[in-house]
Design a protein around this motif. Structure first.
Motif, PDB file in Angstrom:
ATOM      1  N   VAL A 164       0.622  -1.015   0.018  1.00 51.04           N
ATOM      2  CA  VAL A 164      -0.141   0.061   0.017  1.00 51.04           C
ATOM      3  C   VAL A 164       0.884   1.030  -0.103  1.00 51.04           C
ATOM      4  N   VAL A 165       0.727   1.975  -1.041  1.00 54.43           N
ATOM      5  CA  VAL A 165       1.835   3.343  -1.274  1.00 54.43           C
ATOM      6  C   VAL A 165       1.420   4.221  -0.364  1.00 54.43           C
ATOM      7  N   GLY A 166       0.017   4.459  -0.354  1.00 53.54           N
ATOM      8  CA  GLY A 166      -0.617   5.458   0.552  1.00 53.54           C
ATOM      9  C   GLY A 166      -1.780   6.115  -0.161  1.00 53.54           C
ATOM     10  N   PRO A 167      -2.539   7.168   0.464  1.00 55.46           N
ATOM     11  CA  PRO A 167      -3.384   8.010  -0.026  1.00 55.46           C
ATOM     12  C   PRO A 167      -2.972   8.628  -1.194  1.00 55.46           C
ATOM     13  N   SER A 168      -4.032   8.679  -2.146  1.00 56.10           N
ATOM     14  CA  SER A 168      -3.621   9.783  -3.427  1.00 56.10           C
ATOM     15  C   SER A 168      -4.933  10.302  -3.779  1.00 56.10           C
ATOM     16  N   VAL A 169      -4.903  11.448  -4.766  1.00 56.46           N
ATOM     17  CA  VAL A 169      -6.046  11.920  -5.598  1.00 56.46           C
ATOM     18  C   VAL A 169      -5.976  11.800  -6.898  1.00 56.46           C
ATOM     19  N   VAL A 170      -6.796  11.267  -7.341  1.00 53.95           N
ATOM     20  CA  VAL A 170      -6.707  10.990  -9.169  1.00 53.95           C
ATOM     21  C   VAL A 170      -7.989  11.930  -9.526  1.00 53.95           C
ATOM     22  N   GLY A 171      -7.481  12.854 -10.634  1.00 53.28           N
ATOM     23  CA  GLY A 171      -8.881  13.461 -10.876  1.00 53.28           C
ATOM     24  C   GLY A 171      -9.959  14.116 -10.103  1.00 53.28           C
ATOM     25  N   VAL A 173     -10.655  12.714  -7.205  1.00 57.33           N
ATOM     26  CA  VAL A 173     -11.209  11.790  -6.430  1.00 57.33           C
ATOM     27  C   VAL A 173     -10.063  11.257  -5.510  1.00 57.33           C
ATOM     28  N   LYS A 174     -10.646  11.003  -4.297  1.00 56.28           N
ATOM     29  CA  LYS A 174      -9.682  10.527  -3.159  1.00 56.28           C
ATOM     30  C   LYS A 174      -9.378   8.956  -3.467  1.00 56.28           C
ATOM     31  N   THR A 175      -8.277   8.413  -3.352  1.00 54.23           N
ATOM     32  CA  THR A 175      -7.970   6.901  -3.698  1.00 54.23           C
ATOM     33  C   THR A 175      -6.871   6.357  -2.847  1.00 54.23           C
ATOM     34  N   THR A 176      -6.681   5.219  -2.958  1.00 59.18           N
ATOM     35  CA  THR A 176      -5.537   4.393  -2.159  1.00 59.18           C
ATOM     36  C   THR A 176      -4.611   3.735  -3.497  1.00 59.18           C
ATOM     37  N   HIS A 177      -3.446   4.199  -3.275  1.00 57.49           N
ATOM     38  CA  HIS A 177      -2.466   3.702  -4.344  1.00 57.49           C
ATOM     39  C   HIS A 177      -1.677   2.448  -3.990  1.00 57.49           C
ATOM     40  N   LEU A 178      -1.966   1.450  -4.676  1.00 57.62           N
ATOM     41  CA  LEU A 178      -1.363   0.226  -4.255  1.00 57.62           C
ATOM     42  C   LEU A 178      -0.223  -0.232  -5.710  1.00 57.62           C
ATOM     43  N   ALA A 179       0.750  -1.089  -5.073  1.00 58.93           N
ATOM     44  CA  ALA A 179       1.709  -1.366  -6.120  1.00 58.93           C
ATOM     45  C   ALA A 179       1.925  -2.845  -5.948  1.00 58.93           C
ATOM     46  N   PHE A 180       2.132  -3.427  -7.148  1.00 55.73           N
ATOM     47  CA  PHE A 180       2.340  -4.931  -7.017  1.00 55.73           C
ATOM     48  C   PHE A 180       3.479  -5.451  -8.103  1.00 55.73           C
ATOM     49  N   PRO A 199     -11.358   1.437 -10.084  1.00 53.20           N
ATOM     50  CA  PRO A 199     -10.022   1.938 -10.464  1.00 53.20           C
ATOM     51  C   PRO A 199     -10.011   3.252 -10.952  1.00 53.20           C
ATOM     52  N   ARG A 200      -9.324   3.918 -10.490  1.00 48.49           N
ATOM     53  CA  ARG A 200      -9.001   5.489 -11.155  1.00 48.49           C
ATOM     54  C   ARG A 200      -7.827   5.612 -11.985  1.00 48.49           C
ATOM     55  N   LYS A 201      -6.882   4.805 -11.626  1.00 49.42           N
ATOM     56  CA  LYS A 201      -5.813   4.638 -12.561  1.00 49.42           C
ATOM     57  C   LYS A 201      -5.077   3.392 -12.687  1.00 49.42           C
ATOM     58  N   TYR A 202      -4.469   2.979 -13.620  1.00 51.75           N
ATOM     59  CA  TYR A 202      -3.850   1.494 -13.590  1.00 51.75           C
ATOM     60  C   TYR A 202      -2.546   1.695 -14.581  1.00 51.75           C
ATOM     61  N   VAL A 203      -1.499   1.389 -14.144  1.00 51.34           N
ATOM     62  CA  VAL A 203      -0.165   1.642 -14.636  1.00 51.34           C
ATOM     63  C   VAL A 203       0.717   0.259 -14.757  1.00 51.34           C
ATOM     64  N   ILE A 204       0.964  -0.269 -15.881  1.00 47.19           N
ATOM     65  CA  ILE A 204       1.887  -1.456 -16.137  1.00 47.19           C
ATOM     66  C   ILE A 204       3.122  -1.207 -16.502  1.00 47.19           C
ATOM     67  N   THR A 205       4.104  -1.835 -16.026  1.00 46.21           N
ATOM     68  CA  THR A 205       5.681  -1.890 -16.352  1.00 46.21           C
ATOM     69  C   THR A 205       6.137  -2.849 -16.556  1.00 46.21           C
ATOM     70  N   THR A 206       6.915  -3.080 -17.784  1.00 45.63           N
ATOM     71  CA  THR A 206       7.431  -4.200 -18.282  1.00 45.63           C
ATOM     72  C   THR A 206       8.830  -4.326 -17.853  1.00 45.63           C
ATOM     73  N   ARG A 207       9.471  -5.130 -16.924  1.00 52.69           N
ATOM     74  CA  ARG A 207      10.701  -5.033 -16.720  1.00 52.69           C
ATOM     75  C   ARG A 207      11.346  -5.965 -17.572  1.00 52.69           C
ATOM     76  N   GLN A 208      11.053  -6.557 -18.476  1.00 56.80           N
ATOM     77  CA  GLN A 208      11.690  -7.568 -19.318  1.00 56.80           C
ATOM     78  C   GLN A 208      12.011  -6.803 -20.371  1.00 56.80           C
ATOM     79  N   VAL A 209      11.544  -5.512 -21.028  1.00 60.13           N
ATOM     80  CA  VAL A 209      11.858  -4.979 -22.183  1.00 60.13           C
ATOM     81  C   VAL A 209      12.974  -3.834 -21.704  1.00 60.13           C
ATOM     82  N   GLN A 210      13.952  -3.737 -22.616  1.00 56.92           N
ATOM     83  CA  GLN A 210      14.806  -2.726 -22.277  1.00 56.92           C
ATOM     84  C   GLN A 210      14.378  -1.303 -22.169  1.00 56.92           C
ATOM     85  N   GLY A 211      14.651  -0.535 -21.260  1.00 56.54           N
ATOM     86  CA  GLY A 211      13.963   0.662 -21.007  1.00 56.54           C
ATOM     87  C   GLY A 211      12.853   0.702 -20.218  1.00 56.54           C
TER      88      GLY A 211
END
Length: 258
Positions: A164-171, A173-180, A199-211
């Motif tokens: 649980v990263v912590g409380p946040s605001v997206v657009g 709207v009060k949210t809770t930021h989670l990271a996996f 869900p108010r925001k969703y981010v995916i990171t690909t570690r296996q691709v350069q950059g």
């Protein structure tokens, strides 16, 4: 499923070292925080329980060139769902301008700029149809990672870390930021606080691709009981549109029907 997240336009992103300079986050980096997985399950169960809804999204796809330079491409989308067997998704931007339709029996993808469309038989449920579109036709519908009724199981398969990263605001709207963290990709979700854990925001990171390119979506204008007549999911091709066949690779529609 975490491996599947890396697909679809290179659907993509990393952890940016799991939160820069935040002592509260750094203290939680190791292991799986049950509070994070519980809130993720609450969100996915809530979505799975919605019989009908529509949502707008603004997404950014990051592409890393051979030189290491990064490019970003923006897309706006609107998805309308009527469970268990209807989906309409419209998206437009620099690299895509399409309508995706599922009516319980077939999948249709229409390219507005090319004025071409393809139709394929599909399984009888939305879950199975989205799997078929991804695995057989190489098509990923907007926010499809979150639409499945078993989204929690898919998202947490092979899970290595959750915080649980912590409380946040997206657009506004009060949210809770989670990271996996998963074996190959990481994802973050900002879950709306209160009795509607959307869900108010969703981010995916690909570690296996350069950059370590990222894919990010922000969600807005949630409507939880919209009018969704059958006609919304029926495709009526424009007179100038030409039918082609799915190839199952690349953009999904490519071969002209003879």
């Amino acid at each position: 499923m975490l491996r599947d997240l890396a697909r679809g336009a290179a659907a993509v992103m990393a952890f940016v070292s799991m939160a820069v300079g935040s002592p509260s986050v750094q203290a939680q980096v190791a292991g799986i925080d049950p509070q994070a997985t519980q809130l993720l399950r609450r969100m996915t169960d809530y979505l799975a329980g919605l019989k009908r809804f529509s949502v707008d999204s603004d997404s950014t796809l990051e592409v890393v060139l051979k030189t290491g330079e990064k490019l970003q491409f923006d897309t706006a989308a609107k998805a309308t769902v009527r469970r268990p067997d209807r989906l309409r998704a419209e998206r437009g931007g620099e690299i895509v301008d399409q309508v995706f339709l599922y009516d319980g029996a077939s999948l249709t993808l229409y390219s507005l700029d090319a004025k071409r469309f393809a139709v394929a038989p599909a399984p009888a449920t939305l879950d199975a149809a989205l799997d078929y579109a991804r695995d057989r036709l190489d098509i990923v519908a907007p926010a499809s990672d979150l639409l499945a009724t078993n989204a929690f199981d898919r998202l947490t398969q092979g899970l290595l870390g959750a915080i649980v990263v912590g409380p946040s605001v997206v657009g506004g709207v009060k949210t809770t930021h989670l990271a996996f963290r998963g074996p190959e990709v990481d994802f973050q979700v900002w879950v709306q606080d209160g009795d509607k854990p959307l869900p108010r925001k969703y981010v995916i990171t690909t570690r296996q691709v350069q950059g370590m390119p990222e894919f990010a979506s922000s969600f807005s204008n949630w409507k939880l009981d919209p009018e969704v007549p059958d006609s919304l999911f029926v495709f009526a091709p424009p007179k100038e549109a030409r039918r082609i066949e799915f190839l199952g690779t690349g953009s999904g529609i490519a071969s002209t029907t003879k």
